[in-house]
Design a protein around this motif. Structure first.
Motif, PDB file in Angstrom:
ATOM      1  N   GLY A 278     -55.920 -16.610 -35.876  1.00 44.91           N
ATOM      2  CA  GLY A 278     -54.680 -17.108 -36.466  1.00 44.91           C
ATOM      3  C   GLY A 278     -53.821 -16.021 -37.087  1.00 44.91           C
ATOM      4  N   GLU A 279     -54.362 -14.814 -37.199  1.00 47.71           N
ATOM      5  CA  GLU A 279     -53.575 -13.754 -37.835  1.00 47.71           C
ATOM      6  C   GLU A 279     -52.534 -13.170 -36.877  1.00 47.71           C
ATOM      7  OE1 GLU A 279     -56.047 -11.840 -41.441  1.00 47.71           O
ATOM      8  OE2 GLU A 279     -56.404 -10.911 -39.503  1.00 47.71           O
ATOM      9  N   VAL A 280     -51.484 -12.606 -37.485  1.00 50.28           N
ATOM     10  CA  VAL A 280     -50.460 -11.909 -36.690  1.00 50.28           C
ATOM     11  C   VAL A 280     -50.737 -10.416 -36.785  1.00 50.28           C
ATOM     12  CG1 VAL A 280     -47.996 -11.458 -36.391  1.00 50.28           C
ATOM     13  CG2 VAL A 280     -48.781 -13.737 -37.088  1.00 50.28           C
ATOM     14  N   TYR A 281     -50.847  -9.810 -35.613  1.00 49.04           N
ATOM     15  CA  TYR A 281     -51.226  -8.402 -35.511  1.00 49.04           C
ATOM     16  C   TYR A 281     -50.064  -7.654 -34.867  1.00 49.04           C
ATOM     17  CZ  TYR A 281     -53.302  -4.475 -33.027  1.00 49.04           C
ATOM     18  OH  TYR A 281     -53.552  -3.240 -32.508  1.00 49.04           O
ATOM     19  N   TRP A 282     -49.712  -6.499 -35.431  1.00 49.14           N
ATOM     20  CA  TRP A 282     -48.580  -5.740 -34.876  1.00 49.14           C
ATOM     21  C   TRP A 282     -48.937  -4.269 -34.733  1.00 49.14           C
ATOM     22  CZ3 TRP A 282     -43.445  -4.377 -37.853  1.00 49.14           C
ATOM     23  CH2 TRP A 282     -42.613  -3.658 -36.995  1.00 49.14           C
ATOM     24  N   CYS A 283     -48.920  -3.817 -33.486  1.00 49.95           N
ATOM     25  CA  CYS A 283     -49.057  -2.395 -33.183  1.00 49.95           C
ATOM     26  C   CYS A 283     -47.678  -1.948 -32.729  1.00 49.95           C
ATOM     27  CB  CYS A 283     -50.103  -2.213 -32.089  1.00 49.95           C
ATOM     28  SG  CYS A 283     -50.023  -0.626 -31.265  1.00 49.95           S
ATOM     29  N   SER A 284     -47.101  -0.963 -33.411  1.00 57.35           N
ATOM     30  CA  SER A 284     -45.697  -0.620 -33.130  1.00 57.35           C
ATOM     31  C   SER A 284     -45.528   0.326 -31.936  1.00 57.35           C
ATOM     32  CB  SER A 284     -45.049  -0.019 -34.375  1.00 57.35           C
ATOM     33  OG  SER A 284     -45.535   1.299 -34.564  1.00 57.35           O
ATOM     34  N   ALA A 285     -46.614   0.697 -31.271  1.00 65.93           N
ATOM     35  CA  ALA A 285     -46.501   1.658 -30.167  1.00 65.93           C
ATOM     36  C   ALA A 285     -45.796   1.039 -28.959  1.00 65.93           C
ATOM     37  CB  ALA A 285     -47.891   2.117 -29.749  1.00 65.93           C
ATOM     38  N   ASP A 286     -45.118   1.870 -28.208  1.00 69.01           N
ATOM     39  CA  ASP A 286     -44.488   1.429 -26.966  1.00 69.01           C
ATOM     40  C   ASP A 286     -45.572   1.222 -25.894  1.00 69.01           C
ATOM     41  OD1 ASP A 286     -41.427   1.755 -25.689  1.00 69.01           O
ATOM     42  OD2 ASP A 286     -43.064   1.917 -24.225  1.00 69.01           O
ATOM     43  N   VAL A 287     -45.353   0.248 -25.026  1.00 67.50           N
ATOM     44  CA  VAL A 287     -46.361   0.005 -23.976  1.00 67.50           C
ATOM     45  C   VAL A 287     -46.472   1.176 -23.004  1.00 67.50           C
ATOM     46  CG1 VAL A 287     -46.456  -2.519 -23.921  1.00 67.50           C
ATOM     47  CG2 VAL A 287     -44.742  -1.319 -22.549  1.00 67.50           C
ATOM     48  N   GLY A 288     -45.534   2.106 -23.082  1.00 68.07           N
ATOM     49  CA  GLY A 288     -45.582   3.287 -22.220  1.00 68.07           C
ATOM     50  C   GLY A 288     -46.684   4.265 -22.615  1.00 68.07           C
ATOM     51  N   TRP A 289     -47.306   4.069 -23.769  1.00 68.61           N
ATOM     52  CA  TRP A 289     -48.385   4.957 -24.218  1.00 68.61           C
ATOM     53  C   TRP A 289     -49.695   4.186 -24.222  1.00 68.61           C
ATOM     54  CZ3 TRP A 289     -45.998   9.260 -23.789  1.00 68.61           C
ATOM     55  CH2 TRP A 289     -44.684   9.399 -24.215  1.00 68.61           C
ATOM     56  N   VAL A 290     -50.795   4.915 -24.346  1.00 74.67           N
ATOM     57  CA  VAL A 290     -52.092   4.242 -24.276  1.00 74.67           C
ATOM     58  C   VAL A 290     -52.287   3.283 -25.444  1.00 74.67           C
ATOM     59  CG1 VAL A 290     -53.519   5.944 -25.525  1.00 74.67           C
ATOM     60  CG2 VAL A 290     -54.507   4.613 -23.648  1.00 74.67           C
ATOM     61  N   THR A 291     -51.727   3.617 -26.615  1.00 72.42           N
ATOM     62  CA  THR A 291     -51.880   2.714 -27.764  1.00 72.42           C
ATOM     63  C   THR A 291     -51.272   1.353 -27.447  1.00 72.42           C
ATOM     64  OG1 THR A 291     -51.672   4.677 -29.125  1.00 72.42           O
ATOM     65  CG2 THR A 291     -51.635   2.582 -30.269  1.00 72.42           C
ATOM     66  N   GLY A 292     -50.127   1.380 -26.755  1.00 70.66           N
ATOM     67  CA  GLY A 292     -49.498   0.127 -26.349  1.00 70.66           C
ATOM     68  C   GLY A 292     -50.372  -0.649 -25.364  1.00 70.66           C
ATOM     69  N   HIS A 293     -51.011   0.066 -24.441  1.00 72.22           N
ATOM     70  CA  HIS A 293     -51.899  -0.602 -23.479  1.00 72.22           C
ATOM     71  C   HIS A 293     -53.087  -1.268 -24.190  1.00 72.22           C
ATOM     72  CE1 HIS A 293     -49.722   1.608 -20.453  1.00 72.22           C
ATOM     73  NE2 HIS A 293     -50.517   1.225 -19.469  1.00 72.22           N
TER      74      HIS A 293
END
Ligand code: PRX
Length: 629
Positions: A278-293
């Motif tokens: 139920g939590e909202v999770y936010w990773c600010s990385a662009d999907v163009g980088w591995v963090t986004g993937h």
């Protein structure tokens, strides 16, 4: 949440009995169509590592279908547009429908299992839809960051031999237009095998159109069937290629598997962020980088989480934007890069304190060392001392987080990535591979295979072997320098090779050098890193001009432009120093160590210069340095 003692026990078990440990995790985090025959086979000696051999699964099925039975109406993606008045929610059901439709669109355009699909999109839900649709039909996606130039895009399309590109007419970031389709058109002039370009209409502006090749995303989707079976994939079928810079030559296509990668990102996402339903999770990385993937798309969706995708930038419309988004969507877990933290810290605390941030529970950092000042600010001002900070160390090649605190479990030390994740055996060694004593800086290597690790460099196994396993035989070389203290805490200092981290983006010095020498006035170039208070590092270029060419501000602009056109704005040199000659050894190698010192105005002790072919260049370089601001 587990206790420190539990972590230690589980950690030891993960090392002593990797098959037992990872077999359990694989069952817990992933739904398999059929089980594996062997959890782990092979090793680093022969470089024949295989995880979950014989197991069958599908990544999109694991991210979507299995959650439909439990929470179809829960938000899978919250999308926050560049414009603060624009946001949208895709439930698991809605995301599933869109992914199925787009899978059928891909099939209609003849994309088959094993084909490579290039995705060059802004941070819009269609990026996630396109990635998951590829995974659903067994195609291998190669996402190219939307900030890369046409030239960089072209080389990635050619290297992976993609025959289809998914893009948008334009992107929007910080109220500025990003001309994506225009870049694709330029790139494709030299990619004759690309037969289809699917274009998302992100803005109302029209773009040049190639009737034979270009297809509007919304038109194709409106006609597509809303169901598509998930392809049965082998655990070691590739899931994606992601290009990253190395110290030599052109970017490497890092290839990741399906089974091992998914197990690893699901488990790390769950434990490192202590994700609760139920939590909202936010990773600010662009999907163009591995963090986004790994941590915007695969990790959170595998765990049935709500993941927030943000199209914009931290400063638009004001430096409160991140904290406003956190309040607007009641974000519980926020994961970003030190460069953003430093940039926002510079703007003043009031941009933060005017917001509530009460929903926040955990904060994360990734991509470069977080200096103590930034760490303290993140902790005291943003988190109001309520949230643990997880400083996560990992790489494109590692697939997922390797060294990081577990919130509530690991006692924190500001600026340290702390302890290894389960199954990870780091070691600090000198250049000969001998372990160094506690507290001494050395090369960070990894001694045992882990499920998230890369499979190879796409179509270049020699490069895989030589880059990662030749320097310290039997071990994975990270290319990072670090030390480990007496309590087993790891402190990552930065790269030991010719890779520069500019705002957390990985840039190879050689790539910038080859871009500079593309300018017809340039004879030679050498690029080094310089510390930067906001970006972490910036690019300092030494440039020698051809005989008869005079240095000028105009020429400087042209050199910068050459880099922006060859790589993209992220690789823009901050400083250019015109020089008569570069310091070379008698065998012709540029002495970068010396250049680094000169760029950094650290010339009191230049070390051993006896191997220099022409020592007089040093004085000239130091003198020229004074003219560079
Ligand atoms: O130098 C390390 C640095 O980023 C490199 C990997 O870059 P990339 O493949 O682009 O992946 C970035 C996101 C995982 C590493 O070799 N790095 C990454 N995280 C940290 C870090 N340096 C210090 N502390 C970190 N937490």
């Amino acid at each position: 949440m587990i206790t420190t003692q539990q972590y230690q026990e589980d950690y030891h078990r993960s090392i002593d009995d990797p098959e037992g440990f990872w077999g359990e995790q694989a069952k817990k985090f992933i739904t398999w169509f059929s089980p594996w025959e062997k959890v782990l086979s092979g090793g680093f000696d022969q470089l024949d590592v295989r995880w979950f051999q014989g197991g069958k699964l599908n990544a999109a099925y694991n991210c979507l279908d299995r959650h439909l039975e439990i929470h179809p109406e829960q938000a899978a993606i919250i999308w926050e547009g560049d414009d603060p008045n624009e946001s949208k929610i895709l439930t698991y059901q809605a995301l599933y429908d869109q992914v199925c439709r787009f899978s059928n669109v891909l099939k209609q355009y003849d994309v088959k299992k094993g084909d490579r699909v290039c995705i060059y999109l802004p941070m819009i839900p269609e990026a996630a839809i396109a990635m998951l649709a590829c995974a659903r039909i067994g195609a291998i996606h190669s996402v190219v960051f939307g900030g890369f130039s046409a030239e960089a895009l072209k080389s990635r399309i050619l290297d992976a031999d993609c025959q289809i590109v998914i893009t948008a007419n334009e992107g929007i970031r910080g109220h500025k237009i990003v001309p994506l389709k225009q870049q694709v058109d330029i790139a494709l002039q030299e990619c004759p095998r690309v037969r289809t370009v699917i274009v998302v209409k992100r803005t109302a502006n029209s773009v040049p159109w190639n009737q034979e090749r270009d297809v509007w995303y919304h038109e194709a989707m409106s006609k597509a069937h809303p169901h598509c079976p998930a392809e049965v994939m082998d655990a070691d079928d590739p899931l994606f290629i992601l290009y990253t810079s190395g110290s030599t030559g052109k970017p490497k296509g890092i290839l990741h598997s399906t089974g091992g990668y998914l197990v690893y990102v699901a488990m790390t996402h769950q434990l490192v962020f202590d994700y609760r339903p139920g939590e909202v999770y936010w990773c600010s990385a662009d999907v163009g980088w591995v963090t986004g993937h790994s941590y915007s798309i695969y990790g959170p969706l595998l765990n049935g989480a709500t993941t927030l995708l943000f199209e914009g930038v931290p400063h638009y419309p004001t430096p409160s934007r991140y904290w406003d988004v956190i309040d607007k969507h009641k974000v519980n877990i926020f994961y970003t890069a030190p460069t953003a933290i430093r940039a926002l810290r510079r703007e003043g605390d009031h941009w933060v304190t005017r917001t509530s941030r009460q929903s926040l529970r955990i904060l994360g950092s990734v991509g470069e060392p977080i200096n103590p000042e930034a760490w303290e600010w993140y902790y005291h001002i943003v988190a109001e001392k309520r949230c643990p900070i997880v400083d996560t160390w990992w790489q494109t090649e590692t697939g997922g987080i390797m060294i990081s605190p577990l919130p509530g479990t690991t006692p924190l030390k500001p600026d340290s990535a702390t302890w290894p994740f389960f199954g990870i055996v780091p070691m600090i060694v000198d250049d000969q591979g001998n372990p160094v004593p506690d507290g001494k800086m050395g090369n960070l290597i990894i001694k045992k295979p882990w499920p998230g690790m890369m499979q190879t460099v796409y179509r270049d196994r020699d490069r895989f072997v030589n880059t990662y396993f030749k320097p310290f035989p039997g071990c994975y070389t990270t290319g990072d320098q670090a030390h480990c203290d007496v309590e087993g805490y790891y402190w990552i200092a930065g790269r030991s090779d010719d890779v520069i981290k500019v705002s957390g983006h990985r840039i190879g010095t050689q790539e910038v050098e080859s871009a500079l020498i593309q300018h017809q006035g340039v004879s030679e170039a050498a690029v080094v890193a310089m510390p930067d208070p906001i970006k972490g590092q910036s690019i300092y270029a030494f440039v020698t001009l051809k005989t008869g060419i005079q240095p000028s501000d105009q020429l400087k602009k042209e050199c910068v432009q050459a880099v922006r056109e060859t790589i993209g704005p992220i690789a823009t040199p901050e400083h250019i120093q015109w020089t008569e000659g570069l310091p070379k050894t008698r065998s012709g190698k540029i002495m970068r160590r010396l250049l680094r010192k000169i760029a950094n105005n650290d010339v009191s002790d230049l070390g051993d210069l006896t191997t220099l072919a022409d020592p007089s260049v040093v004085d000239a370089l130091i003198k020229e340095r004074r003219n560079v601001k």
